[in-house]
Design an enzyme around this catalytic site. Structure first.
Site, PDB file in Angstrom:
ATOM      1  CB  CYS A 265      16.111 119.844  51.071  1.00  0.00           C
ATOM      2  SG  CYS A 265      15.060 118.386  51.066  1.00  0.00           S
TER       3      CYS A 265
HETATM    4  N1  LIG Z   1      11.616 116.357  52.825  1.00  0.00           N
HETATM    5  C1  LIG Z   1      11.755 116.890  51.632  1.00  0.00           C
HETATM    6  O1  LIG Z   1      11.173 117.920  51.311  1.00  0.00           O
HETATM    7  C2  LIG Z   1      12.631 116.229  50.595  1.00  0.00           C
HETATM    8  C3  LIG Z   1      12.539 116.663  49.256  1.00  0.00           C
HETATM    9  C4  LIG Z   1      13.337 116.047  48.311  1.00  0.00           C
HETATM   10  C5  LIG Z   1      14.223 115.051  48.691  1.00  0.00           C
HETATM   11  N2  LIG Z   1      14.321 114.676  50.000  1.00  0.00           N
HETATM   12  C6  LIG Z   1      15.252 113.602  50.357  1.00  0.00           C
HETATM   13  O2  LIG Z   1      14.512 112.399  50.485  1.00  0.00           O
HETATM   14  C7  LIG Z   1      15.079 111.585  51.522  1.00  0.00           C
HETATM   15  C8  LIG Z   1      14.021 111.279  52.572  1.00  0.00           C
HETATM   16  O3  LIG Z   1      13.659 112.482  53.198  1.00  0.00           O
HETATM   17  P1  LIG Z   1      12.354 112.590  54.130  1.00  0.00           P
HETATM   18  O4  LIG Z   1      12.256 114.011  54.493  1.00  0.00           O
HETATM   19  O5  LIG Z   1      11.233 111.900  53.493  1.00  0.00           O
HETATM   20  O6  LIG Z   1      12.891 111.700  55.384  1.00  0.00           O
HETATM   21  P2  LIG Z   1      12.079 111.281  56.700  1.00  0.00           P
HETATM   22  O7  LIG Z   1      13.087 111.228  57.783  1.00  0.00           O
HETATM   23  O8  LIG Z   1      10.862 112.110  56.842  1.00  0.00           O
HETATM   24  O9  LIG Z   1      11.604 109.776  56.387  1.00  0.00           O
HETATM   25  C9  LIG Z   1      12.451 108.675  56.337  1.00  0.00           C
HETATM   26  C10 LIG Z   1      11.644 107.430  56.705  1.00  0.00           C
HETATM   27  O10 LIG Z   1      12.491 106.290  56.541  1.00  0.00           O
HETATM   28  C11 LIG Z   1      12.206 105.367  57.582  1.00  0.00           C
HETATM   29  N3  LIG Z   1      13.338 104.441  57.713  1.00  0.00           N
HETATM   30  C12 LIG Z   1      14.539 104.637  58.328  1.00  0.00           C
HETATM   31  N4  LIG Z   1      15.315 103.544  58.193  1.00  0.00           N
HETATM   32  C13 LIG Z   1      14.605 102.648  57.469  1.00  0.00           C
HETATM   33  C14 LIG Z   1      14.879 101.320  56.999  1.00  0.00           C
HETATM   34  N5  LIG Z   1      16.066 100.728  57.217  1.00  0.00           N
HETATM   35  N6  LIG Z   1      13.907 100.681  56.307  1.00  0.00           N
HETATM   36  C15 LIG Z   1      12.709 101.282  56.076  1.00  0.00           C
HETATM   37  N7  LIG Z   1      12.396 102.523  56.493  1.00  0.00           N
HETATM   38  C16 LIG Z   1      13.333 103.195  57.182  1.00  0.00           C
HETATM   39  C17 LIG Z   1      11.975 106.248  58.793  1.00  0.00           C
HETATM   40  O11 LIG Z   1      11.258 105.560  59.809  1.00  0.00           O
HETATM   41  C18 LIG Z   1      11.168 107.396  58.158  1.00  0.00           C
HETATM   42  O12 LIG Z   1       9.780 107.128  58.193  1.00  0.00           O
HETATM   43  C19 LIG Z   1      16.278 112.358  52.036  1.00  0.00           C
HETATM   44  O13 LIG Z   1      17.422 111.951  51.342  1.00  0.00           O
HETATM   45  C20 LIG Z   1      15.952 113.791  51.681  1.00  0.00           C
HETATM   46  O14 LIG Z   1      17.109 114.578  51.534  1.00  0.00           O
HETATM   47  C21 LIG Z   1      13.516 115.220  50.945  1.00  0.00           C
END
Ligand SMILES: NC(=O)c1ccc[n+]([C@@H]2O[C@H](COP(=O)([O-])OP(=O)(O)OC[C@H]3O[C@@H](n4cnc5c(N)ncnc54)[C@H](O)[C@@H]3O)[C@@H](O)[C@H]2O)c1
Length: 431
Positions: A265
């Protein structure tokens, strides 16, 4: 309520399990079949404290997973978009995954008779929900926002490693909606939680998330800059920050200087805000400095090591800690990645250890050595870098005896400087 969650990564899987725990019926959608299989088997696709228990409790009952958007949308009232929003080459936000998910969601909404609410939970720059997601849903569904479907932005503030706790004990819940109906539907989901909901518009909700992360990142880079100056002046920066942090306007949190911030992030979000500022012709000087101070910190550790043991070519260097922080297996933007790159560039033999993240790091650095314990990594090492604040590193003591040269460069203030043994050449990055 019935909720579908698009994307089962850190945010999606934690949100899904916690919404199920709050009494909702949850369907996860992911294009990764392995994650779908794991969730249906009650196995979390990522490691998070407490997530396994929740998944095990709710799987196959009120928590299921599928790759079928139509099924999930037909059987839910709201869909959260929780897919990744990586940086593109110049650091700006890459909305490719958000666009793909929005298109799939739009198609599924087009086949549904009833009103549906789309909730953006991924971190996206201001205006994305209204100017990118909303038009895509309208285009692919053939329906009209505000009449046939609702749209809201509900940023996520969880800390990795404490994500389940943070979801269930939030300090803020922000819902930015295009209308009252969408906003109310989202806030109802959180009704059981003891936290007031801030209702606003989507772009303000998007901005709140960026400002939150950018401010914390700024505090860290500020502490690192102060730490670098303090070290030159032989001042203990931790003592300085302990005193400064007593000021209620400043607060002590996030003033620990060290190897810098990483994770999925902070680096990405600061760069995305810079990209958005540039797109509206504003030069974000302060935010640029936050990034450049952060980029410099891990390389400072290598310089300190070189000062102690000279040329690194052929030297064995133990890297303790690969995850971007303790209590997670996430290595995204971990400060150990540029540190290892620099060690390899200078010809060092790297031996790495992390209690959780070694498997992930093997995908980036398959050719370096990995050990099962910190003690093994230290055997015959000419130097050691502490890159992650794992609690177990605090207890290291006689393990340093096995080093060929007992030089320890600490990037996380892990070793108690007051009790450090005189036979260990201990160097703190900023102290
Ligand atoms: N990781 C954190 O601590 C955190 C905290 C707050 C906000 N965020 C935000 O949340 C969002 C997600 O982050 P994350 O770390 O969970 O990401 P991640 O990469 O761990 O997970 C994303 C998931 O989406 C799936 N995906 C991709 N394309 C897809 C589609 N077309 N349809 C369905 N599924 C699909 C992937 O297979 C994956 O499992 C980002 O914008 C991030 O900035 C993350």
């Amino acid at each position: 309520m019935r909720v579908s969650i698009i994307g089962s990564g850190y945010v999606g899987s934690v949100s899904a399990a916690c919404f199920a725990e709050l009494g909702h019926e949850v369907i996860c959608i992911d294009i990764d079949e392995e994650k779908v299989r794991q969730i249906n088997a009650g196995i979390p696709p990522i490691w998070e404290e407490g997530l396994g228990e929740l998944m095990d409790k709710h799987a196959e009952k009120d928590l299921i997973a599928t790759s079928d958007y139509d099924y999930a949308v037909q059987n839910s009232d709201l869909s959260f978009i929780c897919v990744g929003t990586p940086s593109d080459e110049d650091g700006s936000i890459d909305l490719g995954i958000v666009r793909a998910a929005s298109a799939s969601l739009g198609k599924a909404i087009g086949k549904k008779e009833h009103y549906h609410v789309v909730v953006m939970k991924s971190t996206v720059v201001p205006e994305t929900t209204e100017k990118v997601v909303l038009p895509l849903i309208e285009e692919y569904s053939g329906k009209q926002a505000g009449r046939d479907f609702g749209i809201a932005m509900n940023p996520e503030f969880l800390r990795e490693g404490k994500a389940v706790y943070d979801f269930m004990h939030p300090d803020k819940i922000v819902v930015g909606a295009i209308d009252k109906r969408s906003g109310f539907a989202v806030s109802e989901l959180y009704r059981e939680l003891d936290c007031e909901v801030t209702h606003t518009n989507p772009r303000t909700a998007e901005m709140i998330k960026y400002v939150n992360n950018s401010f914390l990142a700024t505090k860290i880079s500020f502490a690192n800059e102060v730490g670098n100056i303090c070290k030159q002046l032989d001042i203990d920066t931790y003592e300085v920050m302990d005193a400064v942090g007593t000021d209620f306007r400043i607060e002590r949190n996030f003033l620990n200087s060290g190897a810098g911030f990483g994770g999925s992030c902070f680096p990405k979000d600061v760069k995305a805000l810079i990209g958005k500022a540039m797109a509206i012709s504003y030069e974000p000087e302060l935010l640029r400095s936050v990034v450049s101070v952060n980029d410099r910190q891990p390389l400072k550790m290598i310089e300190l090591l070189q000062d102690k043991i000279g040329e690194l070519k052929g030297k064995r260097v133990a890297v303790l800690g690969l995850a971007f922080k303790n209590d997670t297996d996430d290595i995204r933007e971990s400060r150990s990645i540029p540190a290892i790159a620099e060690l390899l560039r200078l010809g060092a033999d790297v031996v790495a250890y992390d209690p959780m993240a070694a498997e992930s790091m093997k995908k980036i650095y398959p050719a370096i050595a990995y050990t099962d314990t910190a003690a093994q990594a230290l055997v015959d090492a000419d130097g050691c870098l502490i890159m992650t604040e794992w609690g177990e590193f605090k207890a290291l003591d006689s393990e340093f005896d096995a080093m060929a040269d007992r030089v320890v460069i600490d990037g996380r203030h892990m070793v108690n400087t007051k009790n450090i043994r005189s036979d260990i050449d201990y160097v703190g990055i900023c102290w």
